[in-house]
Write a protein that holds these residues in place. Sequence first.
Motif, PDB file in Angstrom:
ATOM      1  N   ALA A 106       0.835  -1.208   0.000  1.00  0.00           N
ATOM      2  CA  ALA A 106       0.000   0.000   0.000  1.00  0.00           C
ATOM      3  C   ALA A 106       0.868   1.256   0.000  1.00  0.00           C
ATOM      4  N   ALA A 107       1.944   1.239   0.788  1.00  0.00           N
ATOM      5  CA  ALA A 107       2.861   2.384   0.800  1.00  0.00           C
ATOM      6  C   ALA A 107       3.541   2.555  -0.555  1.00  0.00           C
ATOM      7  N   ALA A 108       3.927   1.440  -1.172  1.00  0.00           N
ATOM      8  CA  ALA A 108       4.576   1.498  -2.486  1.00  0.00           C
ATOM      9  C   ALA A 108       3.619   2.042  -3.551  1.00  0.00           C
ATOM     10  N   ARG A 109       2.359   1.654  -3.471  1.00  0.00           N
ATOM     11  CA  ARG A 109       1.381   2.188  -4.420  1.00  0.00           C
ATOM     12  C   ARG A 109       1.227   3.697  -4.237  1.00  0.00           C
ATOM     13  N   GLY A 110       1.356   4.150  -2.996  1.00  0.00           N
ATOM     14  CA  GLY A 110       1.270   5.586  -2.746  1.00  0.00           C
ATOM     15  C   GLY A 110       2.379   6.352  -3.431  1.00  0.00           C
ATOM     16  N   VAL A 111       3.603   5.840  -3.369  1.00  0.00           N
ATOM     17  CA  VAL A 111       4.690   6.554  -4.032  1.00  0.00           C
ATOM     18  C   VAL A 111       4.576   6.428  -5.553  1.00  0.00           C
ATOM     19  N   GLU A 112       4.048   5.307  -6.015  1.00  0.00           N
ATOM     20  CA  GLU A 112       3.810   5.173  -7.456  1.00  0.00           C
ATOM     21  C   GLU A 112       2.802   6.218  -7.925  1.00  0.00           C
ATOM     22  N   GLN A 113       1.717   6.361  -7.185  1.00  0.00           N
ATOM     23  CA  GLN A 113       0.695   7.348  -7.529  1.00  0.00           C
ATOM     24  C   GLN A 113       1.221   8.772  -7.403  1.00  0.00           C
ATOM     25  N   GLY A 114       2.254   8.933  -6.569  1.00  0.00           N
ATOM     26  CA  GLY A 114       2.867  10.247  -6.413  1.00  0.00           C
ATOM     27  C   GLY A 114       3.835  10.601  -7.522  1.00  0.00           C
ATOM     28  N   GLY A 115       4.040   9.690  -8.472  1.00  0.00           N
ATOM     29  CA  GLY A 115       4.860  10.000  -9.639  1.00  0.00           C
ATOM     30  C   GLY A 115       6.219   9.342  -9.674  1.00  0.00           C
ATOM     31  N   ALA A 116       6.489   8.396  -8.775  1.00  0.00           N
ATOM     32  CA  ALA A 116       7.790   7.731  -8.778  1.00  0.00           C
ATOM     33  C   ALA A 116       7.963   6.885 -10.030  1.00  0.00           C
ATOM     34  N   ASP A 117       9.180   6.890 -10.569  1.00  0.00           N
ATOM     35  CA  ASP A 117       9.501   6.080 -11.746  1.00  0.00           C
ATOM     36  C   ASP A 117       9.984   4.690 -11.373  1.00  0.00           C
ATOM     37  N   PHE A 118      10.592   4.562 -10.202  1.00  0.00           N
ATOM     38  CA  PHE A 118      11.010   3.254  -9.684  1.00  0.00           C
ATOM     39  C   PHE A 118      11.055   3.346  -8.168  1.00  0.00           C
ATOM     40  N   LEU A 119      11.255   2.207  -7.527  1.00  0.00           N
ATOM     41  CA  LEU A 119      11.004   2.099  -6.093  1.00  0.00           C
ATOM     42  C   LEU A 119      12.196   1.510  -5.353  1.00  0.00           C
ATOM     43  N   LEU A 120      12.472   2.048  -4.150  1.00  0.00           N
ATOM     44  CA  LEU A 120      13.447   1.483  -3.222  1.00  0.00           C
ATOM     45  C   LEU A 120      12.753   1.216  -1.889  1.00  0.00           C
ATOM     46  N   LEU A 121      13.085   0.089  -1.274  1.00  0.00           N
ATOM     47  CA  LEU A 121      12.700  -0.179   0.108  1.00  0.00           C
ATOM     48  C   LEU A 121      13.870   0.234   0.988  1.00  0.00           C
ATOM     49  N   CYS A 122      13.653   1.149   1.935  1.00  0.00           N
ATOM     50  CA  CYS A 122      14.724   1.660   2.787  1.00  0.00           C
ATOM     51  C   CYS A 122      14.928   0.715   3.970  1.00  0.00           C
ATOM     52  N   THR A 123      15.264  -0.516   3.672  1.00  0.00           N
ATOM     53  CA  THR A 123      15.368  -1.582   4.665  1.00  0.00           C
ATOM     54  C   THR A 123      16.032  -2.772   4.006  1.00  0.00           C
ATOM     55  N   THR A 124      16.595  -3.658   4.825  1.00  0.00           N
ATOM     56  CA  THR A 124      17.044  -4.956   4.329  1.00  0.00           C
ATOM     57  C   THR A 124      16.074  -6.050   4.719  1.00  0.00           C
TER      58      THR A 124
END
Length: 235
Positions: free
Chosen positions: A66-84
Motif C-alpha cells: 500500500a505504501a509502495a502504491r502511494g509513491v507510485e501514484q505520487g509519480g515515482a519512476d522506480f522504487l526502493l525499500l529503505c530496509t534490508t
Amino acid sequence: MQTIGLVGGMSWESTAVYYRDLNLGVQQRLGGLSSPKLVLSTVDFAELTALEDAERWPQIGDLLTAAARGVEQGGADFLLLCTTSFHKVADQIEAGVGIALLHLGDVVAEEVRSQGVTKVGFVGTTVAMSDGFFAERLARHGVETVMPDARHHEMLNSAIYDELVHGRVVDATRRRVLGVLEELWDAGVGGVLLGCTELELLVKQADAELPVYPCTTLHVNAALDRALAGAVSRR
C-alpha cells in the motif's frame, strides 16, 4: 532526472540515511542547487515489528505494498525499500505495483561480483540472518553467503533494535560486532555485507581489516545511477 520512490520508516534512522545520501549524491554529481526528485511514504515501525514478531508476513507485505502504491501514484519512476529485513516481502510488493523495484540484493550482488568476490559474510537482523530470503537472492547471481554463528544473532539484533534505531552508537557494541566480522573472515569470505542500514552508523571500513560492503550506500548509488542517467551537470 527520474523520480525515486522510497518506502521508509523501517526505522526512521534508516530512512534519514537514504534521504540524506540521495541528496548528497545528487549535489556531488550535478552541483549547483540540484537535488533529487523523491516521493517518500513512511510506515509505522511499531506496527510492522509487532506483525514481524507474530510472523504475519503477508500482512506486512500488504502494508508495504500500500505504501509502495502511494509513491507510485505520487509519480515515482522506480522504487526502493529503505530496509534490508523487509525485503523478505519484496516479491509481493513488486507484484502489487506497476513500477520497477530496485532490489537491494541485486545491487549488492552486482557490486561484489564486479570486485571478483563470490563468497561474502552477512550481518543484520535475526530475520535477515536466519531466513534464507536474502542469501537466496544473492545466490541467483552466483554469490554464496555465510551467516554468523547462531550464538551471535541475539547480540546483533539487539545492537540494531535496542541501540542503533534509537541513534545510540556504543563503542563496546562496535568491538563485539567487529569480532563477529573477524570470525566470518576466518571462515573464508571475501568481504562482509552490512545487511542493515543502521549498522553503517556503527561500522566503517576504517574499523575493519577485511572488505566491508555498506549495502545502503551501494543501494543509494545504484538509484542515483538510474535516476540521473543522461542528466547534465550544473557545475
